[in-house]
Enzyme design. Structure first.
Site, mmCIF file in Angstrom:
data_model
loop_
_atom_site.group_PDB
_atom_site.id
_atom_site.type_symbol
_atom_site.label_atom_id
_atom_site.label_comp_id
_atom_site.label_asym_id
_atom_site.label_seq_id
_atom_site.Cartn_x
_atom_site.Cartn_y
_atom_site.Cartn_z
ATOM 1 C CD GLU A 175 45.466 -35.885 -59.669
ATOM 2 O OE1 GLU A 175 45.739 -34.891 -60.140
ATOM 3 O OE2 GLU A 175 44.589 -36.450 -59.667
ATOM 4 C CG HIS B 253 32.398 -27.979 -31.701
ATOM 5 N ND1 HIS B 253 32.064 -27.874 -30.357
ATOM 6 C CD2 HIS B 253 32.885 -26.681 -31.962
ATOM 7 C CE1 HIS B 253 32.507 -26.721 -29.953
ATOM 8 N NE2 HIS B 253 32.902 -25.971 -30.705
ATOM 9 C CE LYS C 125 41.008 -40.200 -65.468
ATOM 10 N NZ LYS C 125 42.028 -39.383 -66.203
ATOM 11 N N GLY D 80 47.322 -30.232 -64.467
ATOM 12 C CA GLY D 80 45.695 -30.018 -64.265
ATOM 13 C C GLY D 80 45.349 -29.261 -62.784
HETATM 14 O O1 F6P Z 1 41.897 -37.271 -61.954
HETATM 15 C C1 F6P Z 1 42.882 -37.052 -62.978
HETATM 16 C C2 F6P Z 1 43.061 -35.700 -63.738
HETATM 17 O O2 F6P Z 1 43.564 -35.942 -64.959
HETATM 18 C C3 F6P Z 1 43.549 -34.629 -62.870
HETATM 19 O O3 F6P Z 1 44.656 -34.429 -62.824
HETATM 20 C C4 F6P Z 1 43.009 -33.484 -63.379
HETATM 21 O O4 F6P Z 1 43.041 -32.198 -62.893
HETATM 22 C C5 F6P Z 1 41.552 -34.109 -63.560
HETATM 23 O O5 F6P Z 1 41.855 -35.290 -64.089
HETATM 24 C C6 F6P Z 1 40.514 -33.118 -64.700
HETATM 25 O O6 F6P Z 1 41.270 -33.511 -66.120
HETATM 26 P P1 F6P Z 1 40.708 -32.556 -67.412
HETATM 27 O O7 F6P Z 1 41.266 -31.125 -66.996
HETATM 28 O O8 F6P Z 1 41.568 -32.950 -68.467
HETATM 29 O O9 F6P Z 1 39.287 -32.677 -67.814
#
Ligand code: F6P
Length: 526
Positions: free
Chosen positions: A333, A364, A492, A247
């Site tokens: 990450e 600043h 999550k 991602g």
């Molecule tokens: O924050 C976790 C994560 O899996 C990231 O690595 C990723 O970029 C983001 O969520 C969004 O995930 P997706 O593209 O599957 O919506």
């Protein structure tokens, strides 16, 4: 501890107490010895608390850690993302490595760039006429790359206006579309998984907002083609990529569609070419002259040898204002890990906290602490030698400030210098004694400066790839898997029952603090 780490530690013990002033005084050729170039890109490490021998020990550490072998295995498409059993081949999206057989990278690129051009030309249009606005809905890697690059390359943008909605706070969507015409807005849902809570919630909001225009005015970018179809996005508007693209490494894929609509196919290809140039250098240059390798090793020096836990990333470029946020995800990450690739605990500290804001604004706000606070915060400065569409006089002001900050951090201002200056200004002795401690700068604070000619698509692509490969090298030396992100999962999972508790009062099994806060929210939110 291995011999390689011991040699790095010995170098650190030798250098820790040597002031940067003395390192410069002792070696007039320091800049030449400790700065490296790739075409117009220069990285100056001479204001770091190290010397050529320390760099040698760090390069030996990288060799001992098997950085080259892991790099070659990554490029060969081996599943170096061990926990997810995946290859890591974002380099293949820009010609820096080969894609797995059967995955049509070039055809997919042509397809989404063709769509981008058709949107720009008004050939793909909304029910009210050519699109005036594009809203990308995504989060994390499906947002930060395009939003950062769209801002960075604003002089290259001549297509429809670009907007980005990421936060599940409904205000983000509402505020973004408040002034937009649904009949002339294209909504792109970008999500590798097409299951991310925030993105799906915002995608549903967008579908409702578009109303009867939804089917014709939504597109999607995902690896989950079935999910896109189930959501109601026609196949012709779905752009795919592959699970070997992480991602936070996905800007180069169709996740860059919104950006491509902004900067056009040619601009997007220049971005890819810049990244490819860095890939080539990363694959071919010996470790001793390899820019991402050296950037990584200096980071390891700061983090492990010197023990500094954070890095301030300060672009002296307003258009790079989202670059620190982008690098935060890329780096934290990837390398915010506490176990090694084999599951055993790490023996050293891993990824630092990355944070930052553009200069000169940062001067600043928090630079006071960087200069006179009790913690050492290494700084990475990023600057372009020439402006794009800005006033040239302003650019001199900007760069002078950037260089001055590096000087002030490294060399400081001694009490004797402060006193002499105040005396020359005719200040009385009692005032000199009273103020000198406050006006003294200890110096000896490290910084790296990354300088290039101009922030165009090629330079941006190269800069991003520099940081990607830096992250890879650090992960390899620390022995962690830089390509998973299990650390985001627990929150999550815990949010699920809390959503129900907040929506309809379903009792949640939670600790006393969380239960107390839930009750308070219910009370205040009535
Ligand atoms: O924050 C976790 C994560 O899996 C990231 O690595 C990723 O970029 C983001 O969520 C969004 O995930 P997706 O593209 O599957 O919506």
């Amino acid at each position: 501890m291995t011999d390689a780490w011991a040699a790095v530690d010995a170098a650190a013990a030798r250098l820790r107490a040597v002031h940067l002033r003395d390192l410069f005084a002792g070696d007039p050729g320091r800049f030449g010895r400790l700065s490296w170039q790739l075409d117009d890109l220069t990285i100056d490490f001479s204001k770091e608390k190290l010397d050529a021998a320390a760099i040698e020990s760090l390069v030996a550490l990288a060799r001992a850690a098997g950085v080259e072998a892991l790099r070659d295995r990554m490029v060969a498409g081996e599943p170096v993302n061990l926990t997810e059993r995946r290859a890591v081949l974002h380099m293949a999206l820009r010609g820096g490595a080969d894609a797995p057989a059967g995955d049509d990278v070039a055809g997919t690129l042509d397809r989404f760039l063709g769509f981008a051009e058709a949107v720009r030309a008004g050939k793909v249009a909304g029910s009210g006429g050519p699109f005036t606005d594009v809203v990308n809905i995504g989060i994390g890697g499906s947002d930060l790359g395009p939003v950062m690059a769209a801002r960075a390359l604003s002089p290259d943008r001549d297509g429809p206006r670009l907007h980005f909605v990421s936060n599940v706070d409904g205000a983000h969507f509402a505020d973004t579309v408040a002034a937009l015409d649904p009949a002339r807005t294209l909504v792109i849902v970008s999500s590798k998984t097409f299951t991310t809570l925030e993105t799906m919630a915002n995608a549903r909001l967008a579908r409702d907002w578009l109303g009867r225009h939804a089917a014709a005015q939504m597109a999607a970018v995902s690896t989950n083609i079935a999910g896109c179809a189930a959501f109601g996005i026609p196949q012709a508007r779905v752009f795919s990529f592959w699970d070997w693209v992480g991602g936070r490494y996905s800007l180069w894929s169709a996740i860059g569609l919104s950006l491509a609509i902004g900067i056009g196919a040619e601009g997007f290809r220049a971005l890819l070419a810049g990244a490819q140039a860095m890939d080539r250098h990363f694959r071919e240059a010996p470790l001793e002259r390899n820019l991402p390798v050296l950037l990584a090793l200096v980071g390891i020096w700061r983090r492990n040898a010197m023990g500094w836990p954070t890095v301030a990333l300060i672009p002296y470029d307003q258009r790079l204002e989202r670059f620190p946020a982008y690098v935060q995800q890329l780096d934290m990450e990837s390398n915010g890990k506490r176990v090694r690739r084999d599951g055993t605990p790490v023996a050293t500290a891993t990824g630092p906290v990355i944070w930052g804001e553009p200069g000169t604004n940062a001067q600043h706000s928090f630079f006071q602490l960087l200069h006179q606070g009790t913690d050492i915060v290494p700084v990475d400065f990023i600057a372009a030698a020439r402006p794009r569409a800005a006033d040239a006089g302003h650019h001199a002001l900007l760069l002078a400030n950037c260089l001055a900050q590096g000087q002030a951090l490294a060399f400081g201002r001694t009490a004797a210098e402060v006193e002499a200056e105040m005396r020359a200004d005719g200040k009385p002795e009692d005032e000199i004694a009273r103020l000198a401690p406050h006006r003294t700068f200890p110096g000896d604070r490290p910084s790296t400066t990354i300088l290039f000619r101009e922030l165009d698509p090629f330079a941006l692509g190269r800069l991003i790839a520099l940081f990607e490969h830096k992250v890879f090298v650090q992960g390899a030396v620390w022995g962690v898997n830089s390509y998973d992100q299990w650390g985001v999962e627990l929150g999550k999972a815990l949010a699920g029952p809390l959503i129900a508790a907040l929506r309809d009062g379903t009792p949640a099994e939670a600790d006393a603090s969380t239960r107390g806060l839930l009750a308070r929210v219910r009370e205040l939110g009535r």
